[in-house]
Scaffold this motif. Structure first.
Motif, PDB file in Angstrom:
ATOM      1  N   LEU A   1       0.840  -1.195   0.000  1.00 30.49           N
ATOM      2  CA  LEU A   1       0.000   0.000   0.000  1.00 30.49           C
ATOM      3  C   LEU A   1       0.874   1.243   0.000  1.00 30.49           C
ATOM      4  N   ASP A   2       0.355   2.307  -0.604  1.00 33.04           N
ATOM      5  CA  ASP A   2       0.939   3.643  -0.477  1.00 33.04           C
ATOM      6  C   ASP A   2      -0.068   4.524   0.242  1.00 33.04           C
ATOM      7  N   LEU A   3       0.431   5.452   1.057  1.00 30.54           N
ATOM      8  CA  LEU A   3      -0.446   6.407   1.713  1.00 30.54           C
ATOM      9  C   LEU A   3       0.289   7.715   1.973  1.00 30.54           C
ATOM     10  N   PHE A   4      -0.492   8.768   2.171  1.00 28.63           N
ATOM     11  CA  PHE A   4       0.042  10.097   2.449  1.00 28.63           C
ATOM     12  C   PHE A   4      -0.528  10.576   3.770  1.00 28.63           C
ATOM     13  N   VAL A   5       0.348  11.083   4.630  1.00 24.85           N
ATOM     14  CA  VAL A   5      -0.019  11.376   6.021  1.00 24.85           C
ATOM     15  C   VAL A   5       0.414  12.799   6.374  1.00 24.85           C
ATOM     16  N   CYS A   6      -0.424  13.506   7.114  1.00 25.65           N
ATOM     17  CA  CYS A   6      -0.081  14.833   7.621  1.00 25.65           C
ATOM     18  C   CYS A   6      -0.440  14.915   9.107  1.00 25.65           C
ATOM     19  N   GLY A   7       0.458  15.506   9.891  1.00 24.17           N
ATOM     20  CA  GLY A   7       0.199  15.678  11.311  1.00 24.17           C
ATOM     21  C   GLY A   7       0.930  16.886  11.855  1.00 24.17           C
ATOM     22  N   ASP A   8       0.296  17.567  12.786  1.00 20.24           N
ATOM     23  CA  ASP A   8       0.920  18.726  13.426  1.00 20.24           C
ATOM     24  C   ASP A   8       1.978  18.228  14.409  1.00 20.24           C
ATOM     25  N   GLN A   9       3.236  18.470  14.100  1.00 19.14           N
ATOM     26  CA  GLN A   9       4.309  17.886  14.910  1.00 19.14           C
ATOM     27  C   GLN A   9       4.464  18.592  16.252  1.00 19.14           C
ATOM     28  N   ILE A  10       3.838  19.739  16.451  1.00 20.86           N
ATOM     29  CA  ILE A  10       3.850  20.379  17.769  1.00 20.86           C
ATOM     30  C   ILE A  10       2.719  19.811  18.629  1.00 20.86           C
ATOM     31  N   LYS A  11       1.611  19.474  17.982  1.00 24.52           N
ATOM     32  CA  LYS A  11       0.473  18.888  18.697  1.00 24.52           C
ATOM     33  C   LYS A  11       0.726  17.393  18.942  1.00 24.52           C
ATOM     34  N   LYS A  12       0.212  16.538  18.063  1.00 22.33           N
ATOM     35  CA  LYS A  12       0.365  15.102  18.284  1.00 22.33           C
ATOM     36  C   LYS A  12       1.832  14.683  18.228  1.00 22.33           C
ATOM     37  N   GLY A  13       2.630  15.386  17.453  1.00 23.97           N
ATOM     38  CA  GLY A  13       4.037  15.023  17.332  1.00 23.97           C
ATOM     39  C   GLY A  13       4.891  15.382  18.527  1.00 23.97           C
ATOM     40  N   ALA A  14       4.328  16.091  19.506  1.00 24.35           N
ATOM     41  CA  ALA A  14       5.142  16.492  20.664  1.00 24.35           C
ATOM     42  C   ALA A  14       4.274  16.698  21.900  1.00 24.35           C
ATOM     43  N   ALA A  15       3.689  17.897  22.033  1.00 21.64           N
ATOM     44  CA  ALA A  15       3.026  18.285  23.280  1.00 21.64           C
ATOM     45  C   ALA A  15       1.820  17.414  23.605  1.00 21.64           C
ATOM     46  N   LEU A  16       0.951  17.188  22.630  1.00 18.60           N
ATOM     47  CA  LEU A  16      -0.247  16.381  22.896  1.00 18.60           C
ATOM     48  C   LEU A  16       0.136  14.966  23.308  1.00 18.60           C
ATOM     49  N   ASN A  17       1.091  14.378  22.611  1.00 15.98           N
ATOM     50  CA  ASN A  17       1.505  13.014  22.960  1.00 15.98           C
ATOM     51  C   ASN A  17       2.015  12.951  24.396  1.00 15.98           C
ATOM     52  N   ALA A  18       2.780  13.967  24.807  1.00 18.89           N
ATOM     53  CA  ALA A  18       3.299  14.004  26.179  1.00 18.89           C
ATOM     54  C   ALA A  18       2.165  14.116  27.195  1.00 18.89           C
ATOM     55  N   VAL A  19       1.160  14.931  26.878  1.00 18.53           N
ATOM     56  CA  VAL A  19       0.006  15.059  27.770  1.00 18.53           C
ATOM     57  C   VAL A  19      -0.745  13.726  27.864  1.00 18.53           C
ATOM     58  N   GLN A  20      -0.898  13.050  26.737  1.00 16.60           N
ATOM     59  CA  GLN A  20      -1.582  11.755  26.739  1.00 16.60           C
ATOM     60  C   GLN A  20      -0.814  10.714  27.553  1.00 16.60           C
ATOM     61  N   VAL A  21       0.514  10.771  27.484  1.00 15.09           N
ATOM     62  CA  VAL A  21       1.338   9.879  28.303  1.00 15.09           C
ATOM     63  C   VAL A  21       1.084  10.167  29.782  1.00 15.09           C
ATOM     64  N   ALA A  22       1.037  11.450  30.134  1.00 15.47           N
ATOM     65  CA  ALA A  22       0.778  11.823  31.527  1.00 15.47           C
ATOM     66  C   ALA A  22      -0.595  11.356  31.978  1.00 15.47           C
TER      67      ALA A  22
END
Length: 243
Positions: free
Chosen positions: A214-235
Protein backbone atom coordinates in the motif's frame (compact mmCIF):
# COMPACT_ATOMS: atom_id res chain seq x y z
CA UNK A 1 16.59 4.59 23.17
CA UNK A 2 17.81 3.82 26.72
CA UNK A 3 16.98 0.25 27.64
CA UNK A 4 14.24 0.05 30.25
CA UNK A 5 12.81 3.48 29.42
CA UNK A 6 9.44 3.16 27.63
CA UNK A 7 9.07 5.07 24.36
CA UNK A 8 5.33 5.58 24.14
CA UNK A 9 2.59 6.63 21.76
CA UNK A 10 -0.50 6.00 23.91
CA UNK A 11 -2.73 4.84 21.02
CA UNK A 12 0.00 2.49 19.80
CA UNK A 13 1.87 0.90 22.73
CA UNK A 14 0.33 1.89 26.09
CA UNK A 15 1.25 -1.57 27.42
CA UNK A 16 4.91 -0.52 27.43
CA UNK A 17 4.15 1.79 30.36
CA UNK A 18 1.76 -0.54 32.19
CA UNK A 19 4.26 -0.90 35.04
CA UNK A 20 4.77 2.88 35.35
CA UNK A 21 3.10 4.71 38.22
CA UNK A 22 3.39 8.13 39.83
CA UNK A 23 5.90 8.17 42.67
CA UNK A 24 7.95 5.25 41.32
CA UNK A 25 10.74 7.38 39.82
CA UNK A 26 9.52 6.54 36.33
CA UNK A 27 10.97 8.03 33.15
CA UNK A 28 8.80 7.75 30.02
CA UNK A 29 10.16 9.07 26.73
CA UNK A 30 8.28 10.94 24.01
CA UNK A 31 9.15 9.66 20.51
CA UNK A 32 10.34 11.83 17.65
CA UNK A 33 7.59 13.76 15.89
CA UNK A 34 8.11 12.05 12.52
CA UNK A 35 7.92 8.63 14.14
CA UNK A 36 4.71 9.48 16.01
CA UNK A 37 2.96 10.78 12.89
CA UNK A 38 4.02 7.76 10.82
CA UNK A 39 3.05 5.14 13.40
CA UNK A 40 -0.34 6.69 14.11
CA UNK A 41 -1.15 5.97 10.45
CA UNK A 42 0.68 2.66 9.99
CA UNK A 43 -0.08 0.87 13.28
CA UNK A 44 -3.73 0.04 12.49
CA UNK A 45 -2.54 -1.47 9.20
CA UNK A 46 0.29 -3.30 10.94
CA UNK A 47 -2.26 -4.86 13.29
CA UNK A 48 -4.33 -5.96 10.31
CA UNK A 49 -1.69 -7.50 8.01
CA UNK A 50 1.76 -7.14 9.69
CA UNK A 51 4.21 -4.76 8.03
CA UNK A 52 7.36 -6.36 6.58
CA UNK A 53 8.94 -3.24 5.09
CA UNK A 54 8.27 0.48 5.40
CA UNK A 55 9.70 3.23 3.18
CA UNK A 56 9.08 6.77 4.44
CA UNK A 57 9.76 10.13 2.82
CA UNK A 58 9.05 13.10 5.08
CA UNK A 59 8.27 16.71 4.20
CA UNK A 60 8.96 18.54 7.45
CA UNK A 61 7.74 21.99 8.42
CA UNK A 62 9.84 24.85 9.75
CA UNK A 63 8.19 24.65 13.17
CA UNK A 64 10.01 21.37 13.71
CA UNK A 65 13.20 23.42 13.94
CA UNK A 66 11.73 26.02 16.31
CA UNK A 67 10.34 29.55 16.27
CA UNK A 68 13.53 31.02 14.83
CA UNK A 69 13.28 28.73 11.80
CA UNK A 70 9.67 29.78 11.26
CA UNK A 71 10.75 33.41 11.42
CA UNK A 72 13.53 32.75 8.90
CA UNK A 73 11.09 31.21 6.45
CA UNK A 74 8.73 34.16 6.83
CA UNK A 75 11.49 36.75 6.43
CA UNK A 76 13.05 35.02 3.43
CA UNK A 77 9.69 34.60 1.70
CA UNK A 78 8.95 38.30 2.17
CA UNK A 79 12.39 39.29 0.87
CA UNK A 80 12.30 37.03 -2.20
CA UNK A 81 8.79 38.18 -3.15
CA UNK A 82 10.04 41.79 -2.91
CA UNK A 83 13.02 41.05 -5.12
CA UNK A 84 15.60 40.98 -2.34
CA UNK A 85 18.16 38.22 -1.74
CA UNK A 86 17.36 35.67 0.94
CA UNK A 87 19.65 35.76 3.97
CA UNK A 88 20.19 32.27 5.48
CA UNK A 89 20.82 32.32 9.24
CA UNK A 90 19.42 29.16 10.83
CA UNK A 91 19.93 26.93 7.80
CA UNK A 92 22.96 26.87 5.47
CA UNK A 93 20.87 27.35 2.32
CA UNK A 94 17.91 29.48 1.25
CA UNK A 95 14.72 28.17 2.82
CA UNK A 96 12.04 30.14 0.98
CA UNK A 97 10.86 28.45 -2.24
CA UNK A 98 13.33 25.64 -1.62
CA UNK A 99 13.68 22.29 0.12
CA UNK A 100 16.68 20.43 1.42
CA UNK A 101 17.88 17.43 3.40
CA UNK A 102 16.86 17.54 7.06
CA UNK A 103 19.28 19.64 9.10
CA UNK A 104 20.02 17.01 11.76
CA UNK A 105 23.52 15.56 12.07
CA UNK A 106 24.63 13.21 9.31
CA UNK A 107 26.16 9.80 9.90
CA UNK A 108 29.03 10.00 7.42
CA UNK A 109 29.44 6.24 7.10
CA UNK A 110 25.83 5.38 6.27
CA UNK A 111 24.75 8.70 4.72
CA UNK A 112 21.61 8.73 6.90
CA UNK A 113 20.88 11.75 9.07
CA UNK A 114 19.82 11.57 12.70
CA UNK A 115 16.14 12.18 11.92
CA UNK A 116 16.06 9.23 9.53
CA UNK A 117 17.83 6.92 11.96
CA UNK A 118 15.40 7.92 14.72
CA UNK A 119 12.49 6.71 12.62
CA UNK A 120 14.22 3.36 12.06
CA UNK A 121 15.29 2.75 15.66
CA UNK A 122 12.22 4.18 17.38
CA UNK A 123 9.76 2.22 15.25
CA UNK A 124 11.51 -1.03 16.15
CA UNK A 125 11.35 -0.15 19.85
CA UNK A 126 7.74 1.05 19.86
CA UNK A 127 6.52 -1.98 17.89
CA UNK A 128 8.84 -4.21 19.90
CA UNK A 129 10.16 -5.96 16.80
CA UNK A 130 13.32 -6.28 14.74
CA UNK A 131 11.51 -7.99 11.87
CA UNK A 132 10.27 -4.84 10.09
CA UNK A 133 12.70 -3.36 7.57
CA UNK A 134 12.58 0.44 7.60
CA UNK A 135 14.23 3.15 5.55
CA UNK A 136 13.58 6.90 5.57
CA UNK A 137 14.47 10.09 3.72
CA UNK A 138 13.73 13.26 5.71
CA UNK A 139 13.42 16.60 3.95
CA UNK A 140 12.80 20.12 5.24
CA UNK A 141 10.15 21.97 3.18
CA UNK A 142 8.95 25.62 3.24
CA UNK A 143 5.81 24.98 5.30
CA UNK A 144 5.12 26.71 8.61
CA UNK A 145 3.32 23.99 10.57
CA UNK A 146 2.59 20.26 10.25
CA UNK A 147 4.75 17.52 8.74
CA UNK A 148 3.73 15.42 5.76
CA UNK A 149 4.92 11.89 5.02
CA UNK A 150 4.70 9.64 1.98
CA UNK A 151 4.73 6.01 3.16
CA UNK A 152 5.09 2.80 1.17
CA UNK A 153 4.30 -0.46 2.97
CA UNK A 154 4.85 -4.14 2.25
CA UNK A 155 2.80 -6.60 4.31
CA UNK A 156 3.03 -10.27 5.18
CA UNK A 157 -0.43 -10.93 3.71
CA UNK A 158 -2.90 -9.32 1.33
CA UNK A 159 -4.63 -6.14 2.40
CA UNK A 160 -7.13 -4.16 0.32
CA UNK A 161 -7.65 -0.41 0.20
CA UNK A 162 -11.13 -0.89 1.63
CA UNK A 163 -9.79 -2.87 4.58
CA UNK A 164 -7.08 -0.28 5.16
CA UNK A 165 -9.48 2.67 5.10
CA UNK A 166 -11.81 0.91 7.53
CA UNK A 167 -8.94 0.20 9.94
CA UNK A 168 -7.71 3.79 9.70
CA UNK A 169 -11.18 5.27 10.22
CA UNK A 170 -11.62 3.18 13.36
CA UNK A 171 -8.27 4.05 14.94
CA UNK A 172 -8.34 6.76 17.66
CA UNK A 173 -6.55 9.95 16.72
CA UNK A 174 -6.70 9.30 12.95
CA UNK A 175 -8.90 11.07 10.40
CA UNK A 176 -9.20 9.91 6.79
CA UNK A 177 -9.36 12.39 3.91
CA UNK A 178 -9.40 10.27 0.76
CA UNK A 179 -11.62 11.74 -1.96
CA UNK A 180 -10.34 10.50 -5.31
CA UNK A 181 -13.15 12.09 -7.32
CA UNK A 182 -12.23 15.61 -6.20
CA UNK A 183 -8.50 14.86 -5.67
CA UNK A 184 -8.94 15.90 -2.04
CA UNK A 185 -6.37 14.45 0.32
CA UNK A 186 -4.54 15.55 3.50
CA UNK A 187 -2.46 18.72 3.46
CA UNK A 188 -0.32 20.35 6.15
CA UNK A 189 -2.96 23.08 6.48
CA UNK A 190 -5.58 20.43 7.29
CA UNK A 191 -3.40 19.20 10.15
CA UNK A 192 -2.21 22.57 11.47
CA UNK A 193 -3.35 23.09 15.08
CA UNK A 194 -5.31 19.81 14.94
CA UNK A 195 -4.89 16.89 17.32
CA UNK A 196 -5.61 14.13 14.78
CA UNK A 197 -3.22 12.69 12.22
CA UNK A 198 -4.73 12.82 8.73
CA UNK A 199 -4.35 9.98 6.22
CA UNK A 200 -5.25 9.78 2.54
CA UNK A 201 -4.12 8.70 -0.93
CA UNK A 202 -4.46 5.11 0.25
CA UNK A 203 -3.82 2.96 -2.81
CA UNK A 204 -2.54 -0.46 -3.82
CA UNK A 205 1.17 -0.51 -4.63
CA UNK A 206 1.14 -1.43 -8.34
CA UNK A 207 4.84 -2.31 -8.26
CA UNK A 208 3.93 -5.46 -6.32
CA UNK A 209 2.25 -8.38 -8.09
CA UNK A 210 0.20 -9.28 -5.01
CA UNK A 211 -2.04 -7.13 -2.84
CA UNK A 212 0.60 -6.99 -0.15
CA UNK A 213 1.59 -3.37 -0.74
CA UNK A 214 0.00 0.00 0.00
CA UNK A 215 0.94 3.64 -0.48
CA UNK A 216 -0.45 6.41 1.71
CA UNK A 217 0.04 10.10 2.45
CA UNK A 218 -0.02 11.38 6.02
CA UNK A 219 -0.08 14.83 7.62
CA UNK A 220 0.20 15.68 11.31
CA UNK A 221 0.92 18.73 13.43
CA UNK A 222 4.31 17.89 14.91
CA UNK A 223 3.85 20.38 17.77
CA UNK A 224 0.47 18.89 18.70
CA UNK A 225 0.36 15.10 18.28
CA UNK A 226 4.04 15.02 17.33
CA UNK A 227 5.14 16.49 20.66
CA UNK A 228 3.03 18.28 23.28
CA UNK A 229 -0.25 16.38 22.90
CA UNK A 230 1.51 13.01 22.96
CA UNK A 231 3.30 14.00 26.18
CA UNK A 232 0.01 15.06 27.77
CA UNK A 233 -1.58 11.75 26.74
CA UNK A 234 1.34 9.88 28.30
CA UNK A 235 0.78 11.82 31.53
CA UNK A 236 -2.94 11.03 31.44
CA UNK A 237 -2.15 7.33 30.99
CA UNK A 238 0.28 7.51 33.91
CA UNK A 239 -2.49 8.96 36.10
CA UNK A 240 -4.79 6.09 35.09
CA UNK A 241 -2.08 3.55 35.89
CA UNK A 242 -1.64 5.12 39.32
CA UNK A 243 -5.32 5.29 40.25
Amino acid sequence: MTEGVPLVIPEVNPHHMAHCKIGKGTIIANPNCSTIIALMAVTPLHKLATVKRMIVSTYQASSGAGASAMEELWEQTRDVVNGKPAAPKIFPVQYAFNLFSHNSDMDLDSGYNEEELKMVKETAKIWDTKDVKITATCIRVPVMRAHAESINLEFEKDITVQEANAALAGFPGVSVIDDRVNNRHPTPLDATNKEDVFVGRVRQDISQASKRGLDLFVCGDQIKKGAALNAVQVAEQLVKNSA
